[in-house]
Design a protein around this motif. Structure first.
Motif, short mmCIF file in Angstrom:
data_model
loop_
_atom_site.label_atom_id
_atom_site.label_comp_id
_atom_site.label_asym_id
_atom_site.label_seq_id
_atom_site.Cartn_x
_atom_site.Cartn_y
_atom_site.Cartn_z
N THR A 233 0.76 -1.19 0.10
CA THR A 233 -0.16 0.13 0.03
C THR A 233 0.77 1.25 -0.08
OG1 THR A 233 -1.66 -1.30 1.50
CG2 THR A 233 -1.85 1.23 1.23
N LEU A 234 1.82 1.28 0.92
CA LEU A 234 2.72 2.49 0.83
C LEU A 234 3.52 2.79 -0.27
CD1 LEU A 234 3.91 2.33 4.74
CD2 LEU A 234 2.54 4.05 3.62
N THR A 235 4.09 1.64 -0.94
CA THR A 235 4.93 1.74 -2.03
C THR A 235 3.94 2.38 -3.09
OG1 THR A 235 6.17 -0.26 -1.39
CG2 THR A 235 6.04 0.33 -3.78
N LEU A 236 2.79 1.78 -3.28
CA LEU A 236 1.86 2.32 -4.31
C LEU A 236 1.65 3.85 -4.06
CD1 LEU A 236 -0.57 -0.77 -4.85
CD2 LEU A 236 1.10 -0.03 -6.55
N ILE A 237 1.28 4.19 -2.91
CA ILE A 237 0.95 5.58 -2.69
C ILE A 237 2.44 6.60 -2.96
CG2 ILE A 237 0.81 7.34 -0.64
CD1 ILE A 237 -0.98 5.10 0.67
N LEU B 208 -3.08 4.33 -13.30
CA LEU B 208 -3.01 2.98 -13.17
C LEU B 208 -2.64 2.37 -12.05
CD1 LEU B 208 -1.12 2.21 -16.70
CD2 LEU B 208 -3.68 2.02 -16.18
N LEU B 209 -1.69 3.15 -11.14
CA LEU B 209 -1.23 2.89 -9.97
C LEU B 209 -2.33 3.05 -9.03
CD1 LEU B 209 2.16 4.72 -10.00
CD2 LEU B 209 2.00 2.21 -9.78
N GLY B 210 -3.19 3.98 -9.28
CA GLY B 210 -4.36 4.13 -8.38
C GLY B 210 -5.17 2.71 -8.35
N VAL B 211 -5.59 2.36 -9.63
CA VAL B 211 -6.10 1.05 -9.84
C VAL B 211 -5.48 -0.05 -8.90
CG1 VAL B 211 -7.10 -0.70 -11.43
CG2 VAL B 211 -6.95 1.71 -12.35
N ALA B 212 -4.14 -0.22 -9.17
CA ALA B 212 -3.63 -1.03 -8.36
C ALA B 212 -3.81 -1.09 -6.81
CB ALA B 212 -1.97 -1.13 -8.54
N LEU B 213 -3.67 0.25 -6.28
CA LEU B 213 -3.99 0.50 -5.04
C LEU B 213 -5.45 0.22 -4.56
CD1 LEU B 213 -3.05 1.78 -2.39
CD2 LEU B 213 -3.60 4.13 -3.07
N GLY B 214 -6.29 0.46 -5.40
CA GLY B 214 -7.77 0.10 -4.95
C GLY B 214 -7.99 -1.41 -5.13
N GLN C 138 -5.49 -3.47 -3.82
CA GLN C 138 -4.66 -3.82 -2.70
C GLN C 138 -5.39 -3.38 -1.47
OE1 GLN C 138 -2.39 -5.46 -1.88
NE2 GLN C 138 -1.88 -5.05 -0.03
N HIS C 139 -5.72 -1.88 -1.26
CA HIS C 139 -6.37 -1.57 0.16
C HIS C 139 -7.24 -0.18 -0.63
CE1 HIS C 139 -7.64 -0.92 4.05
NE2 HIS C 139 -6.49 -1.74 4.41
N ALA C 140 -8.46 -0.55 -1.01
CA ALA C 140 -9.29 0.65 -1.52
C ALA C 140 -9.88 1.74 -0.53
CB ALA C 140 -10.57 -0.12 -2.36
N GLU C 141 -10.02 1.10 0.54
CA GLU C 141 -10.54 2.18 1.72
C GLU C 141 -9.50 3.20 2.13
OE1 GLU C 141 -10.97 -1.23 1.70
OE2 GLU C 141 -13.14 -1.25 1.40
N GLN C 142 -8.04 2.58 2.48
CA GLN C 142 -7.03 3.47 2.70
C GLN C 142 -6.59 4.53 1.53
OE1 GLN C 142 -3.84 1.31 4.23
NE2 GLN C 142 -4.96 0.66 6.01
N GLY C 143 -6.60 3.86 0.36
CA GLY C 143 -6.52 4.67 -0.78
C GLY C 143 -7.43 5.78 -1.08
N PHE C 144 -8.74 5.34 -0.84
CA PHE C 144 -9.95 6.38 -0.94
C PHE C 144 -9.77 7.49 -0.19
CE2 PHE C 144 -13.77 7.97 0.09
CZ PHE C 144 -14.50 8.57 -0.81
N PHE C 145 -9.66 7.29 1.15
CA PHE C 145 -9.46 8.25 2.22
C PHE C 145 -8.23 9.16 2.04
CE2 PHE C 145 -12.83 5.64 4.28
CZ PHE C 145 -13.64 6.59 4.64
N ALA C 146 -6.96 8.20 1.83
CA ALA C 146 -5.84 9.02 1.49
C ALA C 146 -5.75 10.23 0.55
CB ALA C 146 -4.57 8.08 1.29
N PHE C 147 -6.44 9.61 -0.74
CA PHE C 147 -6.49 10.79 -1.96
C PHE C 147 -7.77 11.61 -1.91
CE2 PHE C 147 -3.19 7.79 -3.11
CZ PHE C 147 -2.00 8.73 -3.66
N ALA C 148 -8.56 11.16 -1.41
CA ALA C 148 -9.72 11.89 -1.10
C ALA C 148 -9.33 13.21 -0.17
CB ALA C 148 -11.23 11.11 -0.70
N ALA C 149 -8.90 13.18 0.84
CA ALA C 149 -8.37 14.16 1.66
C ALA C 149 -7.24 15.13 0.78
CB ALA C 149 -7.54 13.65 2.95
N LEU C 150 -6.53 14.53 0.08
CA LEU C 150 -5.44 15.19 -0.53
C LEU C 150 -6.22 16.09 -1.73
CD1 LEU C 150 -2.80 16.34 -1.34
CD2 LEU C 150 -2.30 13.96 -2.43
#
Length: 372
Positions: free
Chosen positions: A137-141, A156-162, A164-176
């Motif tokens: 997760t951290l590597t993809l971020i 494409l990396l966002g797709v991979a993150l989704g 791997q861990h969609a919830e963490q990826g969503f809140f991380a990039f939604a906040a940003l």
């Protein structure tokens, strides 16, 4: 003070390779290296990622972290130790990607300042303290942040993150994305663009959708994961946060809070960042592994506004950075799990090594939980 002067000289005048090696060594001593307590259950997915091996519905949330076991299955990484080393490589890749990015894109002294702030926040060591799904997760971020000028790659990396861990990826990039939108609306200069953040977030959502379709195609029965888990244990999480909220909040960013306080001195310019950071912190009462989750989902926000923001980094003088480094050296590793403060695993690493070599110390049968 001579001690601070010596630290400043070390940070900005020693050879780059020595600085990096010293920081990595010190970080290892401060935190140690271990693996996630649920790693033994999660690794069963590597043998067949198209079958849900979890009989307990409480463990179904693990199946949504699908990309890692799928890659291991695809590359025939079936051995238990190999699966662990596979994720350790991602942990190393996370650190290497950050170091590569700052020294490639920033002037030398600015890159060194960024590196000090990076090691000062718990996110930098999370991938080692608990090797596992967070390593990927951290590597993809970090890769999404590194490819900020390449929107399609970030998508494409966002797709991979989704996947791997969609919830963490969503809140991380939604906040940003939210912070960048408000900064742009207030006409403050931002390093990362709104379209890039939107593309990264869209990629996460597409990755989650692909995962749902894969599960339906293969007839994989799995519950909602975290939402299901929260219905079962949400009240317990809130109680744990209530009794330990001071330490939990501190553990999210550790000594890095000092850098955030410095950024807050910018007044109105800092409001988008601070508001979105507060929004993420409001999730703490519904999370059981508080430091781990918040360290990850706050990382893109902190990276975009502090760690990878040359304007902010240039505003920090060497003495201020040296004080942050000095405090990081003496302040214990902050980590909260279930409201409980955890300590460095480094002594357990040494004890385990001595046990394997000479039979010293006793290692319990439940080895994953030994240092926890």
């Amino acid at each position: 003070m001579r001690f601070i002067d010596a630290i400043e000289t070390f940070i900005y005048r020693c050879r780059r390779s020595w600085l990096i090696a010293a920081l990595l060594t010190l970080s290892f001593v401060k935190t140690g290296v271990w693996y996630m307590p649920n790693f033994d259950g999660w690794k069963s997915m590597r043998l067949d990622p198209f079958h849900n091996p979890f009989t307990s519905p409480d463990a179904h949330y693990l199946f949504w972290n699908w990309l890692g076991p799928f890659l291991a299955w695809r590359f025939r990484i079936h051995n238990d130790q190999s699966f662990l080393y596979f994720h350790l490589l991602f942990s190393i890749a996370f650190t290497a990607a950050f170091v590569w990015f700052i020294f490639r894109n920033f002037e030398e002294s600015v890159a060194r300042t960024s590196l000090i702030l990076f090691v000062a926040i718990p996110a930098s060591a999370t991938a080692y303290f608990w090797i596992g799904m967070d390593s990927i997760t951290l590597t993809l971020i970090m890769l999404i942040l590194a490819f900020r000028n390449h929107m399609f790659i970030s998508l494409l990396l966002g797709v991979a993150l989704g996947m791997q861990h969609a919830e963490q990826g969503f809140f991380a990039f939604a906040a940003l994305l939210c912070a960048l939108v408000f900064s742009t609306f207030m006409k403050y200069r931002v390093v990362f663009s709104v379209p890039w953040a939107a593309a990264s977030l869209a990629g996460v959502l597409v990755g989650k959708l692909i995962l749902i379709l894969v599960f339906r195609h293969y007839g994989i029965q799995v519950n909602s994961g975290r939402p299901y888990y929260l219905r079962q244990y949400g009240q317990m999480y809130a109680t744990m946060f209530y009794y330990h909220f001071q330490y939990i909040v501190w553990s999210v960013l550790g000594v890095g809070w000092i850098a955030i306080a410095k950024y807050a001195e910018r007044g109105k310019e800092a409001l988008p960042f601070l508001a979105c950071l507060l929004g993420l912190l409001l999730m703490l009462p519904i999370i059981g592994d508080e430091t781990r989750v918040l360290a990850i989902i706050t990382f893109p926000l902190v990276a975009a506004y502090l760690l990878l923001n040359p304007d902010f980094l240039l505003s920090l003088n060497g003495r201020f950075v040296s004080w942050i480094f000095g405090l990081w050296l003496v302040v214990p590793w902050p980590w909260a799990w279930g409201g409980r403060p955890l300590v460095s695993i480094f002594p357990y690493n040494i004890a385990y090594l001595l046990h394997r070599l000479f039979g010293w110390f006793s290692v319990p049968a439940n080895q994953p939980m030994w240092p926890l």
